[in-house]
Enzyme design. Structure first.
Site, mmCIF file in Angstrom:
data_model
loop_
_atom_site.group_PDB
_atom_site.id
_atom_site.type_symbol
_atom_site.label_atom_id
_atom_site.label_comp_id
_atom_site.label_asym_id
_atom_site.label_seq_id
_atom_site.Cartn_x
_atom_site.Cartn_y
_atom_site.Cartn_z
ATOM 1 N N GLY A 175 -1.009 -4.463 -9.379
ATOM 2 C CA GLY A 175 -0.614 -3.806 -8.143
ATOM 3 C C GLY A 175 -1.212 -2.404 -8.108
ATOM 4 O O GLY A 175 -2.183 -2.110 -8.822
ATOM 5 N N GLY A 222 -0.498 0.666 -9.265
ATOM 6 C CA GLY A 222 -0.681 1.488 -10.464
ATOM 7 C C GLY A 222 -1.792 0.954 -11.349
ATOM 8 O O GLY A 222 -2.656 1.706 -11.827
ATOM 9 N N THR A 279 1.343 -8.539 -6.066
ATOM 10 C CA THR A 279 2.670 -7.912 -5.978
ATOM 11 C C THR A 279 3.521 -8.696 -4.990
ATOM 12 O O THR A 279 3.030 -9.120 -3.944
ATOM 13 C CB THR A 279 2.652 -6.427 -5.543
ATOM 14 O OG1 THR A 279 3.988 -6.046 -5.183
ATOM 15 C CG2 THR A 279 1.768 -6.144 -4.347
ATOM 16 N N ASP A 297 5.638 -7.303 -3.304
ATOM 17 C CA ASP A 297 5.936 -6.364 -2.218
ATOM 18 C C ASP A 297 4.973 -6.488 -1.036
ATOM 19 O O ASP A 297 5.284 -6.025 0.060
ATOM 20 C CB ASP A 297 5.867 -4.913 -2.731
ATOM 21 C CG ASP A 297 6.778 -4.670 -3.915
ATOM 22 O OD1 ASP A 297 7.764 -5.411 -4.071
ATOM 23 O OD2 ASP A 297 6.502 -3.740 -4.694
ATOM 24 N N ARG A 352 9.958 -2.030 -2.701
ATOM 25 C CA ARG A 352 9.672 -0.580 -2.822
ATOM 26 C C ARG A 352 9.729 0.103 -1.471
ATOM 27 O O ARG A 352 10.723 -0.028 -0.785
ATOM 28 C CB ARG A 352 8.300 -0.365 -3.474
ATOM 29 C CG ARG A 352 8.362 -0.490 -4.978
ATOM 30 C CD ARG A 352 7.132 0.116 -5.604
ATOM 31 N NE ARG A 352 6.790 -0.566 -6.826
ATOM 32 C CZ ARG A 352 7.235 -0.194 -8.027
ATOM 33 N NH1 ARG A 352 7.999 0.869 -8.157
ATOM 34 N NH2 ARG A 352 6.904 -0.878 -9.095
#
Ligand code: F6P
Length: 360
Positions: free
Chosen positions: A114, A116, A137, A139, A183
Site C-alpha cells: 500500500g 507506505g 489494500t 481501503d 483509514r
C-alpha cells in the site's frame, strides 16, 4: 546462474496477496526466471532472508488469505529498527537492502504494498534499485489505480456482517452501528453500506452532525420502523472535529491506528432517541479469509503484468487498473495523498436517491 526476480509483501495483509505471488511466480518460471520471495516485507531484503518460490512452493495458493511470505508495516528500510546494546534505534538500512539485491542477483524486485510500502519502493528506486510496484489494500485508497485487490473481499465481508446485523436490529427494534476500516477514505463503508441496505452511512469525506443522523432515525421510527442500520467508517471525525484514535504504532510509517468512532456515534444516537443502540467493530475480519473471485482475478492480472514487465526489463513503475485495463505508472506518482471518495461520486448520488442519509 539463472535469471532471478524477487518479490515481497509489505504493509497490512490483504486477501489476494498469495494470488499475486502465485501468478508472478508462474509467469516468471514460464520465461526462465527464478523468483525469490523475501520474508516479512522489507525486513527480508535488509536481512537477506528469503525462500525460493519454485512450483511446489506456490501450489494451492490462489484461494489462501494472508501472505505466505509474511508482512510487516513497521520496517521501512530507511527507518529500520536495529538493536544497539539493550536499545532499539532506527537507522537508514537502505544500503543493505540494495547490497543484498545485488549479491543475490535479483534483476528486478516486485513490491506488493500500500502507500507506505510503495513510498519505500519509490525511495529505493531513487537510490538505484530496480523495482515494480503492485498496489494492494482493502481501503482502495491508492491514487494511481482505479481499484486495489482486497477491496472487493472486504466489501463482501462487511456486507455479510450488515445482513446479519439486520436480523437483530429488526427483531429487537434497535439501532445497530457497524464500524468499518478504510483509514481516511470511506470506500468500504460506502460500497458495503449500499450493498447491505444501511440507513445512514458516515464517511470521512462528508462532515456529519448528530442532528443529521437523528433526523433519519426518527423519520424511520415515524414510518413504523423503530430500527436502523448505521455504517461508520473509522476515519469519520467526532462532532467536535477530532479523529478517534485507538493506538499509535511506533516504527510504523503511518503511526495512527483509528478506531472508536462507532461507539461515540452509538452513544449520541441512544442518548438522543432513547433507542437501544449497539456497536460492532468489524476490524481485521475485513482483511481475512479467502479472496473473492473478483480479487483473485485482479490479483492474478497484476501478478502476470508485473512479471511480464520485469521480463521485458521495464522497472521503476507500478502496475495499475485503468478502467478495465491493466496499465502502469511511474513509482514517483503512486504514494502520498490518499484517493478519497469524491463528494460528487455517482454512488453518493445513488445512495441519496434511495433515502440513505450521510448525516449531513
Ligand atoms: O490499510 C489497511 C488497514 O486495515 C486500515 O483499514 C486500518 O486502519 C489499518 O490497516 C489497521 O492496521 P493494523 O493492522 O496495523 O492495525
Amino acid at each position: 546462474m539463472s535469471k532471478r526476480l524477487g518479490i515481497l509483501t509489505g504493509g497490512g495483509d490483504c486477501p489476494g496477496l498469495n494470488a499475486v505471488i502465485r501468478a508472478a511466480a508462474k509467469t516468471a518460471y514460464a520465461h526462465g526466471y527464478e523468483l525469490y520471495g523475501f520474508l516479512d516485507g522489507y525486513t527480508g531484503v535488509v536481512e537477506g532472508r528469503y525462500i525460493k518460490l519454485d512450483p511446489p512452493a506456490i501450489s494451492g495458493l490462489l484461494h489462501r488469505g494472508g501472505t505466505i511470505l509474511g508482512t510487516n508495516n513497521r520496517n521501512d528500510p530507511f527507518h529500520f529498527p536495529v538493536r544497539e546494546g539493550d536499545k532499539v534505534v532506527y537507522r537508514d538500512m537502505s544500503w543493505k537492502a540494495l547490497e543484498n539485491l545485488e549479491r543475490l542477483g535479483i534483476e528486478i524486485l516486485l513490491v506488493i504494498g500500500g502507500d507506505g510500502t510503495l513510498a519505500g519502493a519509490r525511495d529505493l528506486k531513487a537510490k538505484g534499485a530496480r523495482i515494480i510496484g503492485i498496489p494492494k489494500t482493502i481501503d482502495n485508497d491508492l491514487k494511481a489505480t482505479d481499484q486495489t485487490f482486497g477491496f472487493d473481499t472486504a466489501v463482501r465481508t462487511a456486507t455479510d456482517a450488515l445482513d446479519k446485523l439486520h436480523t437483530t436490529a429488526e427483531s429487537h427494534h434497535r439501532v445497530m452501528v457497524l464500524e468499518l476500516m478504510g483509514r481516511y477514505a470511506g470506500w468500504i463503508a460506502l460500497y458495503s453500506g449500499l450493498a447491505g441496505g444501511a440507513d445512514v452511512i458516515l464517511i470521512p469525506e462528508i462532515p456529519w452532525t448528530p442532528e443529521g443522523v437523528i433526523k433519519k432515525i426518527e423519520a424511520r421510527r415515524a414510518e413504523g420502523k423503530p430500527f436502523s442500520i448505521v455504517v461508520v467508517a473509522e476515519g469519520v471525525r467526532s462532532p467536535s472535529g477530532e479523529l478517534v484514535v485507538q493506538r499509535r504504532v511506533e516504527g510504523s510509517v503511518e503511526k495512527v491506528r483509528l478506531g472508536g468512532i462507532g461507539q461515540l456515534v452509538a452513544q449520541i444516537i441512544e442518548e438522543k432517541t432513547g433507542i437501544e443502540t449497539r456497536v460492532t467493530v468489524l476490524g481485521h475480519i475485513q482483511r481475512g479469509g479467502s479472496p473473492s473471485s473478483y480479487d483473485r482475478v485482479l490479483a492474478t492480472r497484476f501478478g502476470v503484468a508485473a512479471a511480464e514487465l520485469a521480463v521485458k526489463g521495464v522497472h521503476g513503475v507500478m502496475v495499475c487498473l485503468r478502467g478495465n485495463d491493466i496499465s502502469y505508472v511511474p513509482l514517483e506518482e503512486v504514494a502520498g495523498e490518499p484517493r478519497t471518495v469524491p463528494v460528487d461520486h455517482p454512488l453518493i448520488h445513488t445512495a441519496r436517491a434511495i433515502g440513505i442519509s450521510f448525516g449531513d
